[in-house]
Design an enzyme around this catalytic site. Sequence first.
Site, short mmCIF file in Angstrom:
data_model
loop_
_atom_site.label_atom_id
_atom_site.label_comp_id
_atom_site.label_asym_id
_atom_site.label_seq_id
_atom_site.Cartn_x
_atom_site.Cartn_y
_atom_site.Cartn_z
N ASP A 1 1.00 -1.11 -0.16
CA ASP A 1 0.03 0.06 0.12
C ASP A 1 0.73 1.27 0.08
O ASP A 1 1.82 1.27 0.74
CB ASP A 1 -0.94 0.05 1.00
CG ASP A 1 -2.09 -0.78 1.12
OD1 ASP A 1 -2.48 -1.00 -0.24
OD2 ASP A 1 -2.61 -1.41 2.21
N MET B 1 -15.38 8.05 -2.98
CA MET B 1 -15.63 9.42 -2.70
C MET B 1 -16.62 9.68 -1.38
O MET B 1 -17.26 8.55 -1.06
CB MET B 1 -16.43 9.94 -3.70
CG MET B 1 -17.68 9.27 -4.36
SD MET B 1 -18.33 10.26 -5.86
CE MET B 1 -20.10 9.42 -5.81
#
Length: 688
Positions: free
Chosen positions: A313, A389
């Site tokens: 990540d 989002m």
Amino acid sequence: MTRKQRAIFEPALVRTALLDAVKKLDPRVQWRNPVMFVVYLGSGLTTLIWLAILSGQTTGSALFTGSVALWLWFTVLFANFAEALAEGRSKAQAESLRGVKKTSWAKKLSEARFDAPQEKVSADSLRKGDVVLIEAGDTVPCDGEVLEGGASVDESAITGESAPVIRESGGDFSSVTGGTRVLSDWLVVECSVNPGETFLDRMIAMVEGAKRRKTPNEVALTILLVALTIVFLLATATLYPFSVFSVEANQAGSPVTITVLVALLVCLIPTTIGGLLSAIGVAGMSRMLGANVIATSGRAVEAAGDVDVLLLDKTGTITLGNRQASEFLPAPGVTEQQLADAAQLSSLADETPEGRSIVVLAKQRFNLRERDLHSLNATFVPFSAQTRMSGVNVQDRMIRKGAVDAIRRHVESNQGHFPRAVEDAVESVARTGGTPLVVADGPRVLGVVALKDIVKGGIKERFAELRKMGIKTVMITGDNRLTAAAIAAEAGVDDFLAEATPEAKLALIRQYQAEGRLVAMTGDGTNDAPALAQADVAVAMNSGTQAAKEAGNMVDLDSNPTKLIEVVHIGKQMLMTRGSLTTFSIANDVAKYFAIIPAAFAATYPQLNALNVMQLHSPASAILSAVIFNALIIVFLIPLALKGVSYKAMSAAALLRRNLWIYGLGGLLVPFVGIKLIDLVLAALIMS
């Protein structure tokens, strides 16, 4: 952080290991190690022959036979001691963990809310699905998920880290572990396991290794060692009739004795690695715990050594992970203050570092004060891995902020248009390695918020080391391709996956596995669980959700994503240790040929004296010296088996050459020196 490592020969551990080594002489234990079981049987046989000589039932040297029998028993005991010492270190670690488990009480709630009726019950009586209230000063009675509240939690008993951590409902920091302690505030927790199934219970079981199963590589190596043992057993068995025939044909010497044949067999079979193999596996698990990583099995540690693809990540692993809002870039027809106002509204309930930094930047630039969502009658829309989002619905406004492609889809689904000027701003931010967050109000794009992150110092050099070892590094990020490409180039990773979703991660892992590669990754969220379950080495963060921890085959107690690189190093060190000691064990047979073969057959075939290159004192001392060396070398190699061989980042071919020189050549030369020194000592004792 790492846990304090115990000294290898700590007196208390040695005493316990010596006692356990004797207990392991039970045949039901010995037969599990085929190579050492042959030595065990040989020890018993030579002991019976020695007793027969003492009782006058057969002829022979009682001193020589008894000495061989004694050192064969020592060989078995030393192998048992190595395994017991490794297990003892693990058991000592387990005892320290068991000390964390305390009998405690829990406040069981009738409903999942703070002010629900409660009753005081024993923590041991809690079952999966029960809901408890934990307040400041309380010990967490069970593993579970936080349903309500937030608190500072002391996890030092589990992780060894003294700094408290925050646990709260929602997000990826909602998991609590039984045995930890709440320092402030309160939590409403739903128990996720039954008694005996807690993370602490599983840690203890893993560390103790009571049911440790052999890994695939161990099984394969054991098969090789058994095959070699069978070959040497058959070869040794044929020597007796050959010896009888040779004596009769040459009318010289005497047939080789059973004691000598047993000594020859034990010296030729790979007893060194046979005696240390189990200890190496146990020590690998122990070293992993020393790095504050709990592995569910030796198979997971071994797989870490074979990994050739790392999925890392970006945030927290490659970058520092504290992205901060640095600039507002409004769309045409929108003022910077209008963009800042909308961005702040969308971030009021966003507790991420990025969200808080947007609120702070809007306040600094335009003196926009934080507002209460409740007073605005607004509804917060949380971030999800699928939509990528978040935002707020307030009055007739639908404000969203998120990744470029996500906002584009949102705007176009509302019959809006994505301005070219905003695309240019996105590319500009991305090219500099920043992360662009696009803000929209319904169908209208308001502009871009630029987030800046910093690549960790020294990470590029670590990736270069991994590349030397043949390991491919892949950066995983939710950023767009331009941002991902800029950071990937700066960090020096081999590849990247941009705009990553849980499904994309899973597909990438399967793609690499279909190519025959082993994949390692880290994760902490419920959305990481499918990919963690698919990966060959899956390191879940202790701070993450219960689902992530259950899906992974390792748990990092420090919750440090960079630890994945250290996990791979430990795995490779364990495999290298096993391979190096196997090479040494097989190579040192050569010197034993030169010691025992002339001693056994030179009386019948004087020409074999030419093989006595070490000029050993007598046939008896030559055989006994080889047997003693065979036993003592196990003791001398115990520290290496438990600590692991020294490890350097280089290619597999270079590592192979290095180990062949050190352990192959060393395995050839060390026995010549060792056997000669032992022979000199024996000769001095005989002369005195």
